[in-house]
Design a protein around this motif. Structure first.
Motif, mmCIF file in Angstrom:
data_model
loop_
_atom_site.group_PDB
_atom_site.id
_atom_site.type_symbol
_atom_site.label_atom_id
_atom_site.label_comp_id
_atom_site.label_asym_id
_atom_site.label_seq_id
_atom_site.Cartn_x
_atom_site.Cartn_y
_atom_site.Cartn_z
ATOM 1 N N LYS A 198 8.558 4.996 -8.024
ATOM 2 C CA LYS A 198 8.931 3.723 -8.641
ATOM 3 C C LYS A 198 9.483 2.769 -7.585
ATOM 4 N N GLU A 199 10.312 3.300 -6.693
ATOM 5 C CA GLU A 199 10.886 2.465 -5.638
ATOM 6 C C GLU A 199 9.783 1.916 -4.733
ATOM 7 N N LYS A 200 8.823 2.759 -4.417
ATOM 8 C CA LYS A 200 7.707 2.320 -3.585
ATOM 9 C C LYS A 200 6.895 1.238 -4.293
ATOM 10 N N ALA A 201 6.682 1.409 -5.595
ATOM 11 C CA ALA A 201 5.937 0.421 -6.368
ATOM 12 C C ALA A 201 6.675 -0.916 -6.413
ATOM 13 N N VAL A 202 7.990 -0.861 -6.564
ATOM 14 C CA VAL A 202 8.798 -2.089 -6.592
ATOM 15 C C VAL A 202 8.730 -2.783 -5.229
ATOM 16 N N ALA A 213 6.553 -7.073 -1.789
ATOM 17 C CA ALA A 213 5.786 -7.464 -0.609
ATOM 18 C C ALA A 213 4.601 -8.342 -0.995
ATOM 19 N N ARG A 214 3.906 -7.983 -2.085
ATOM 20 C CA ARG A 214 2.775 -8.809 -2.526
ATOM 21 C C ARG A 214 3.232 -10.204 -2.937
ATOM 22 N N GLN A 215 4.354 -10.283 -3.640
ATOM 23 C CA GLN A 215 4.880 -11.587 -4.065
ATOM 24 C C GLN A 215 5.312 -12.407 -2.858
#
Length: 69
Positions: A21-25, A30-32
């Motif tokens: 979950k932390e990696k996904a956040v 990063a994408r934003q």
């Protein structure tokens, strides 16, 4: 008796889920961040292109004035 094998696996699994979950956040952030940076760069590029167009028009007018004189 105390068996640590099952409990360690449970803890590792829990950490793995939290880590995912932390990696996904982080990836979402990063994408934003990249999207915001690209938008800023596109805006700056548009401003530069407008300035270049204005300068090119000024140069063309000056060339015409020189030819007339």
């Amino acid at each position: 008796m105390y068996s640590s094998a099952g409990k360690e696996g449970d803890i590792s699994a829990a950490r793995g889920g939290f880590g995912d979950k932390e990696k996904a956040v982080e990836n979402q952030w990063a994408r934003q961040h990249d999207a915001d940076k690209i938008k800023q760069l596109q805006e700056r590029l548009a401003e530069q292109e407008k300035a270049n167009k204005t300068l090119a028009e000024d140069v063309a007018q000056l060339k015409q004035q020189i030819k007339k004189d």
